[in-house]
Each structure stands twice: as structure tokens, then as C-alpha cells.
Design a protein around this motif. Structure first.
Motif, PDB file in Angstrom:
ATOM      1  N   GLY A   5       0.889  -1.164  -0.106  1.00 48.66           N
ATOM      2  CA  GLY A   5      -0.056   0.090  -0.051  1.00 48.66           C
ATOM      3  C   GLY A   5       0.776   1.236  -0.263  1.00 48.66           C
ATOM      4  N   LYS A  10       5.764   4.408  -0.699  1.00 44.97           N
ATOM      5  CA  LYS A  10       4.770   3.095  -1.319  1.00 44.97           C
ATOM      6  C   LYS A  10       5.673   1.924  -0.831  1.00 44.97           C
ATOM      7  CE  LYS A  10       2.503   5.379  -5.133  1.00 44.97           C
ATOM      8  NZ  LYS A  10       2.199   5.650  -6.620  1.00 44.97           N
ATOM      9  N   HIS A  38     -11.052   2.940   5.607  1.00 44.83           N
ATOM     10  CA  HIS A  38     -10.321   1.791   6.123  1.00 44.83           C
ATOM     11  C   HIS A  38     -10.662   1.454   7.409  1.00 44.83           C
ATOM     12  CE1 HIS A  38      -6.651   2.036   2.997  1.00 44.83           C
ATOM     13  NE2 HIS A  38      -7.810   2.268   2.504  1.00 44.83           N
ATOM     14  N   LEU A  93      -7.059  -3.282  -1.362  1.00 37.96           N
ATOM     15  CA  LEU A  93      -6.147  -2.166  -0.727  1.00 37.96           C
ATOM     16  C   LEU A  93      -5.741  -2.406   0.572  1.00 37.96           C
ATOM     17  CD1 LEU A  93      -4.701   0.424  -1.538  1.00 37.96           C
ATOM     18  CD2 LEU A  93      -6.842   1.784  -1.194  1.00 37.96           C
ATOM     19  N   ASN A 135      -2.732  -1.498   3.629  1.00 42.19           N
ATOM     20  CA  ASN A 135      -1.529  -0.731   3.850  1.00 42.19           C
ATOM     21  C   ASN A 135      -1.071  -1.483   5.092  1.00 42.19           C
ATOM     22  OD1 ASN A 135      -1.992   1.392   2.175  1.00 42.19           O
ATOM     23  ND2 ASN A 135      -3.106   2.214   3.702  1.00 42.19           N
TER      24      ASN A 135
END
Length: 282
Positions: free
Chosen positions: A160, A166, A196, A174, A176
Motif C-alpha cells: 500500500g 509506497k 479503512h 487495498l 497498507n
């Protein structure tokens, strides 16, 4: 940016896994599923110098329908699987395997000494559960790195994007993910997607979030009322932060499989017994 408040703080109870004991805040009575995060196991153990490494760790076992992810905070982990993938990562590294339609893998310690790892189970969308399996090893030096202005908080991004850095591991939704190492007195605001689901798990040390002191072996689950959180470091700390876009599908997690129905779980066991997930001979 507005700070998210804390929804829950979950203590990681100890569970037996074969010969190993792990700390498990997810799933738990307080949080059964934090879409797309299914399970968190935190293990810390010693491997004696004279202990054969090929008999330590976790031997061949199957998975289907999700991504088993290993974050190596101390030591090293060697991976083999029935698709012919072989890899080893050490301190600061990550192994991200999308199990897809089915795979058999093993994870053994790569060195003797102290090991500390987290294994996460990350759900994958129904459309990807029968994909061909993939394996993505990430060495510590390959992670996306961020250092706070006070130079006391180091964030290693595996997947993510966090703090405009990145991660290189591709994901099927998605997600992270970042390993955090921080020194006492440090602070950092970590922003992430408003939609999220997110958590911070403290392996060791002590932090303050939203005015609340969080000790080691606790998982902070964030409410959906802000754009990130301020992290204050009260003691030298190791932590895992993850956030992800909810997939929004019903799941059934049973044994080593995460599917969308009980019928699919039964099919997974049948296919494993028939050898459709391959064979791993170490």
C-alpha cells in the motif's frame, strides 16, 4: 487532520499452536473479524544452537482463499511451497503469499537465536479466492522507508502507501502494512484512508494514542471518525500497523482455509485430500 479515536484495545491472549505458544488478539471475544483482517498471531521464541532448523517452526500445511503474511521482527524465516517457491527473509523482512486456489507451504527458522514474528491472515475478495497462488518475499532493504522529523520513529512500508511512501508488495485489495520501530520520546502522525479498518499492534514497548497509554501485547482498533492517528512513543517500541479497505463479504474461516461459505470450506478439505493443492517434500 482529525485524529481517529480508539474503538477498542484488545489484549493478546496466549494460545497453543502445536508445540508453540502465540499471542492472539484477533480473532477474539472483542473483535471476531476486522475486514479484511482475519487473524493475528504474535510469536517470540528461542532456537538453540544445536537444534536442527529443519525440524523447527511450522511444517507443511495447506491454505486456500486468503493471504498468510509473515512479518519478521527478529531472526529469519525460510519458506517452501508446493508451487516451487523458495525464499528466506530476515529481520525487517516480509513474506506475503496469496494462497489462492490452494497451496501447501512450510515456514522454518533460518537461523538459531531469538525469533519474533507476526503472522497475519488477510482475506481476499471472492473473485480472487481461486486464483493461482503467488509468493512475494520482501527483504528489509526493499521496504519503503520513512523516518519521522525527530528521527526517532522508523516506518517500513511493505504494501500500500503510507506517509507518501509506497510498499512494493502487490495486494488483491487495498491493504497498507508497515513495521514500526521507535525510540522513546518520538512522535508521528500517520494518516490513512477514511474508509479503512485499521489497527496498531504493539509487540514491545509502550505508546500513547488518543490520550490512552497502550502497553505491549495489545491491539488498538481505530474508530471511523478521523483521518489518521498521533503516535507518541513512551518507551522504545516495536509495532505493526495495518489498514485496509473492507471487502464487505461474508466469510467462513475454518482450519487453514478462509472462504465465503461452508460448502466452499468442505470443497477445500476435499481438494486438499485429493492432492489438488500439490505436494511439498522438504
Amino acid at each position: 487532520m482529525k485524529n481517529r479515536s480508539i474503538e477498542k484495545v484488545v489484549f493478546a491472549q496466549e494460545h497453543a499452536m502445536g508445540d508453540m505458544y502465540v499471542k492472539q488478539p484477533l480473532p477474539s471475544r472483542q473483535v471476531n473479524y476486522l475486514d479484511p483482517f482475519v487473524l493475528l498471531h504474535h510469536a517470540k521464541y528461542e532456537i538453540e544452537e544445536d537444534h536442527p532448523l529443519e525440524f523447527a517452526g511450522v511444517g507443511p500445511h495447506p491454505h486456500r482463499g486468503f493471504a498468510p503474511v509473515t512479518f519478521v521482527f527478529e531472526g529469519g524465516v525460510s519458506h517452501q511451497d508446493s508451487r516451487g517457491n523458495v525464499g528466506t527473509v530476515y529481520k525487517g523482512g516480509v513474506q506475503w503469499m496469496n494462497a489462492g486456489m490452494g497451496i501447501i507451504h512450510s515456514e522454518r527458522p533460518a537461523v538459531s537465536g531469538t525469533h519474533e514474528i507476526i503472522q497475519m491472515w488477510v482475506n481476499t475478495p471472492a473473485r480472487n479466492k481461486m486464483d493461482q497462488p503467488t509468493y512475494h518475499p520482501l527483504k528489509a532493504e526493499e521496504a519503503g522507508n520513512f523516518v519521522s522529523n525527530d528521527k526517532l520513529v522508523h516506518v517500513a512500508v511493505a504494501s500500500g502507501e503510507l506517509l507518501n511512501v509506497k510498499g512494493s508488495i502487490p495486494t488483491l485489495s487495498l491493504v497498507n502494512s508497515a513495521m514500526i520501530r521507535a525510540q522513546k520520546g518520538g512522535s508521528l502522525f500517520i494518516p490513512f484512508g477514511e474508509s479503512h479498518n485499521a489497527f496498531l499492534y504493539v509487540l514491545g514497548g509502550k505508546v500513547k494514542i488518543d490520550g490512552q497509554v497502550i502497553n505491549k501485547h495489545h491491539m488498538v482498533v481505530f474508530a471511523h471518525d478521523g483521518e489518521g492517528f498521533e503516535l507518541e512513543i513512551l518507551e522504545d517500541t516495536k509495532a505493526l500497523f495495518m489498514s485496509g479497505e473492507p471487502i464487505g463479504e461474508e466469510i467462513v474461516s475454518q482450519g487453514p482455509f478462509v472462504m465465503n461459505s461452508q460448502v466452499e470450506i468442505m470443497e477445500a478439505y476435499r481438494d486438499f485430500r485429493k492432492g489438488k493443492m500439490g505436494v511439498l517434500i522438504e
